[in-house]
Scaffold this motif. Structure first.
Motif, PDB file in Angstrom:
ATOM      1  N   LYS A 134       8.407  23.763 -34.323  1.00  0.00           N
ATOM      2  CA  LYS A 134       7.898  22.706 -35.193  1.00  0.00           C
ATOM      3  C   LYS A 134       9.048  22.147 -36.031  1.00  0.00           C
ATOM      4  O   LYS A 134       9.817  22.881 -36.623  1.00  0.00           O
ATOM      5  N   GLY A 135       9.173  20.833 -36.024  1.00  0.00           N
ATOM      6  CA  GLY A 135      10.253  20.198 -36.758  1.00  0.00           C
ATOM      7  C   GLY A 135      11.574  20.206 -36.028  1.00  0.00           C
ATOM      8  O   GLY A 135      12.587  19.728 -36.550  1.00  0.00           O
ATOM      9  N   GLY A 136      11.603  20.738 -34.793  1.00  0.00           N
ATOM     10  CA  GLY A 136      12.829  20.802 -34.012  1.00  0.00           C
ATOM     11  C   GLY A 136      13.214  19.441 -33.452  1.00  0.00           C
ATOM     12  O   GLY A 136      12.486  18.445 -33.593  1.00  0.00           O
ATOM     13  N   LEU A 137      14.351  19.410 -32.775  1.00  0.00           N
ATOM     14  CA  LEU A 137      14.890  18.164 -32.247  1.00  0.00           C
ATOM     15  C   LEU A 137      14.724  18.107 -30.739  1.00  0.00           C
ATOM     16  O   LEU A 137      15.225  18.963 -30.011  1.00  0.00           O
ATOM     17  N   VAL A 138      14.020  17.070 -30.267  1.00  0.00           N
ATOM     18  CA  VAL A 138      13.775  16.840 -28.847  1.00  0.00           C
ATOM     19  C   VAL A 138      14.716  15.741 -28.356  1.00  0.00           C
ATOM     20  O   VAL A 138      14.793  14.677 -28.970  1.00  0.00           O
ATOM     21  N   LEU A 139      15.395  16.000 -27.262  1.00  0.00           N
ATOM     22  CA  LEU A 139      16.277  15.002 -26.654  1.00  0.00           C
ATOM     23  C   LEU A 139      15.686  14.526 -25.337  1.00  0.00           C
ATOM     24  O   LEU A 139      15.250  15.330 -24.512  1.00  0.00           O
ATOM     25  N   ASP A 140      15.695  13.199 -25.144  1.00  0.00           N
ATOM     26  CA  ASP A 140      15.379  12.610 -23.838  1.00  0.00           C
ATOM     27  C   ASP A 140      16.522  11.679 -23.469  1.00  0.00           C
ATOM     28  O   ASP A 140      16.615  10.555 -23.983  1.00  0.00           O
ATOM     29  N   PRO A 141      17.433  12.111 -22.578  1.00  0.00           N
ATOM     30  CA  PRO A 141      18.578  11.271 -22.218  1.00  0.00           C
ATOM     31  C   PRO A 141      18.252  10.125 -21.265  1.00  0.00           C
ATOM     32  O   PRO A 141      19.110   9.279 -21.025  1.00  0.00           O
ATOM     33  N   PHE A 142      17.042  10.105 -20.720  1.00  0.00           N
ATOM     34  CA  PHE A 142      16.586   9.010 -19.845  1.00  0.00           C
ATOM     35  C   PHE A 142      15.227   8.555 -20.379  1.00  0.00           C
ATOM     36  O   PHE A 142      14.205   8.692 -19.704  1.00  0.00           O
ATOM     37  N   CYS A 143      15.203   7.982 -21.573  1.00  0.00           N
ATOM     38  CA  CYS A 143      13.933   7.896 -22.299  1.00  0.00           C
ATOM     39  C   CYS A 143      13.054   6.728 -21.888  1.00  0.00           C
ATOM     40  O   CYS A 143      11.893   6.663 -22.314  1.00  0.00           O
ATOM     41  N   GLY A 144      13.560   5.777 -21.069  1.00  0.00           N
ATOM     42  CA  GLY A 144      12.687   4.715 -20.586  1.00  0.00           C
ATOM     43  C   GLY A 144      11.988   3.986 -21.717  1.00  0.00           C
ATOM     44  O   GLY A 144      12.626   3.513 -22.660  1.00  0.00           O
ATOM     45  N   SER A 145      10.674   3.902 -21.650  1.00  0.00           N
ATOM     46  CA  SER A 145       9.902   3.196 -22.670  1.00  0.00           C
ATOM     47  C   SER A 145       9.560   4.066 -23.868  1.00  0.00           C
ATOM     48  O   SER A 145       8.838   3.634 -24.756  1.00  0.00           O
ATOM     49  N   GLY A 146      10.048   5.317 -23.900  1.00  0.00           N
ATOM     50  CA  GLY A 146       9.922   6.130 -25.101  1.00  0.00           C
ATOM     51  C   GLY A 146       8.746   7.077 -25.169  1.00  0.00           C
ATOM     52  O   GLY A 146       8.429   7.596 -26.241  1.00  0.00           O
ATOM     53  N   SER A 147       8.103   7.383 -24.044  1.00  0.00           N
ATOM     54  CA  SER A 147       6.927   8.249 -24.089  1.00  0.00           C
ATOM     55  C   SER A 147       7.241   9.636 -24.658  1.00  0.00           C
ATOM     56  O   SER A 147       6.462  10.186 -25.449  1.00  0.00           O
ATOM     57  N   THR A 148       8.374  10.235 -24.259  1.00  0.00           N
ATOM     58  CA  THR A 148       8.741  11.546 -24.794  1.00  0.00           C
ATOM     59  C   THR A 148       8.933  11.477 -26.303  1.00  0.00           C
ATOM     60  O   THR A 148       8.558  12.408 -27.033  1.00  0.00           O
ATOM     61  N   LEU A 149       9.497  10.398 -26.784  1.00  0.00           N
ATOM     62  CA  LEU A 149       9.777  10.259 -28.208  1.00  0.00           C
ATOM     63  C   LEU A 149       8.475  10.116 -29.003  1.00  0.00           C
ATOM     64  O   LEU A 149       8.333  10.691 -30.094  1.00  0.00           O
ATOM     65  N   VAL A 150       7.530   9.370 -28.452  1.00  0.00           N
ATOM     66  CA  VAL A 150       6.216   9.257 -29.090  1.00  0.00           C
ATOM     67  C   VAL A 150       5.542  10.628 -29.130  1.00  0.00           C
ATOM     68  O   VAL A 150       4.971  11.035 -30.149  1.00  0.00           O
ATOM     69  N   ALA A 151       5.631  11.363 -28.021  1.00  0.00           N
ATOM     70  CA  ALA A 151       5.034  12.701 -27.968  1.00  0.00           C
ATOM     71  C   ALA A 151       5.680  13.631 -28.989  1.00  0.00           C
ATOM     72  O   ALA A 151       4.998  14.452 -29.617  1.00  0.00           O
ATOM     73  N   ALA A 152       6.992  13.510 -29.176  1.00  0.00           N
ATOM     74  CA  ALA A 152       7.681  14.337 -30.169  1.00  0.00           C
ATOM     75  C   ALA A 152       7.145  14.041 -31.567  1.00  0.00           C
ATOM     76  O   ALA A 152       6.892  14.971 -32.355  1.00  0.00           O
ATOM     77  N   CYS A 153       6.967  12.779 -31.892  1.00  0.00           N
ATOM     78  CA  CYS A 153       6.402  12.420 -33.194  1.00  0.00           C
ATOM     79  C   CYS A 153       5.014  13.017 -33.380  1.00  0.00           C
ATOM     80  O   CYS A 153       4.700  13.570 -34.446  1.00  0.00           O
ATOM     81  N   GLU A 154       4.189  12.925 -32.347  1.00  0.00           N
ATOM     82  CA  GLU A 154       2.830  13.456 -32.444  1.00  0.00           C
ATOM     83  C   GLU A 154       2.814  14.971 -32.566  1.00  0.00           C
ATOM     84  O   GLU A 154       1.856  15.550 -33.088  1.00  0.00           O
ATOM     85  N   ALA A 155       3.883  15.620 -32.074  1.00  0.00           N
ATOM     86  CA  ALA A 155       3.985  17.083 -32.161  1.00  0.00           C
ATOM     87  C   ALA A 155       4.750  17.531 -33.402  1.00  0.00           C
ATOM     88  O   ALA A 155       5.121  18.707 -33.515  1.00  0.00           O
TER      89      ALA A 155
END
Length: 215
Positions: free
Chosen positions: A171-192
């Protein structure tokens, strides 16, 4: 790109992920979740393509940088193209990763039909060192709701990504997506309740991801 913005959290960098990751500190990322090009020269029904999906020159260098920036005893989940499985596994192992799991994302529709109907996506769970087992491990078969691919030709639903972050990133950790496209992983990180760093080479999808996260 200045040094302050490069090492900040909750940013999306536009550029080559290998170059960006080479400027990131070693062992600075808690979890990597990414959907790289599958090396299959993919073209969607409406004609959209993926940059660098026609070559694998980036695969080994990207895997090495992902391994370097990932903290010790941590995990990476990467989608891959099943027709190029040996190339992906070879690059991951050469970088230092161990395969510790495999996930199938089951679709209710066929994305293509040849000898069989393609009704799933796949990802490997890769370990750096000896990560602790998660308290609530995800299933290795997960239902994949259809996104409509409105924002990206291979858009992944946030609903399948969020449980992986919750299981594999503190919780509160840092998620990296080096091929993030439209940002789905980043949105999921915010929700988590995690922070993120995204990297996207295509300027159009970088803009889409930035607008999506700003909203």
């Amino acid at each position: 790109m200045n040094q302050t913005s490069l090492f900040s959290r909750n940013v999306i960098h536009q550029g080559d992920c290998i170059s960006v990751m080479r400027r990131m500190p070693a062992r600075s990322v808690d979890f990597i979740l990414t959907d790289p090009p599958y090396l299959v020269r993919y073209q969607s029904r409406d004609g959209r393509r993926i940059i660098n999906d026609d070559n694998g020159r980036w695969l080994g260098p990207a895997a090495r940088e992902m391994f370097r920036v990932l903290k010790n005893d941590s995990l990476c989940v990467s989608f891959y193209g099943w027709t190029q499985t040996d190339r992906f596994i070879g690059a991951w192992r050469a970088a230092g990763f161990r395969i510790v799991g495999h996930i199938v994302f089951r679709k209710k529709y066929a994305s293509a039909s040849r000898f069989v109907c393609y009704t799933h996506e796949s990802a490997y769970v890769l370990a750096k060192g000896r990560p602790a087992l998660p308290e609530n491990p995800p299933a290795d078969v997960i239902d994949f709701p259809y996104t409509g691919n409105r924002l990206h030709p291979t858009q992944k639903p946030v609903a399948i990504l969020k449980p992986l972050i919750e299981a594999f990133c503190p919780k509160g950790g840092l998620v990296l997506d080096p091929f993030c496209g439209s940002g789905s992983t980043l949105v999921a990180a915010c929700e988590a309740d995690c922070d993120y760093v995204g990297i996207e080479l295509d300027r159009n999808y970088h803009r889409i991801a930035a607008r999506r996260l700003a909203a």
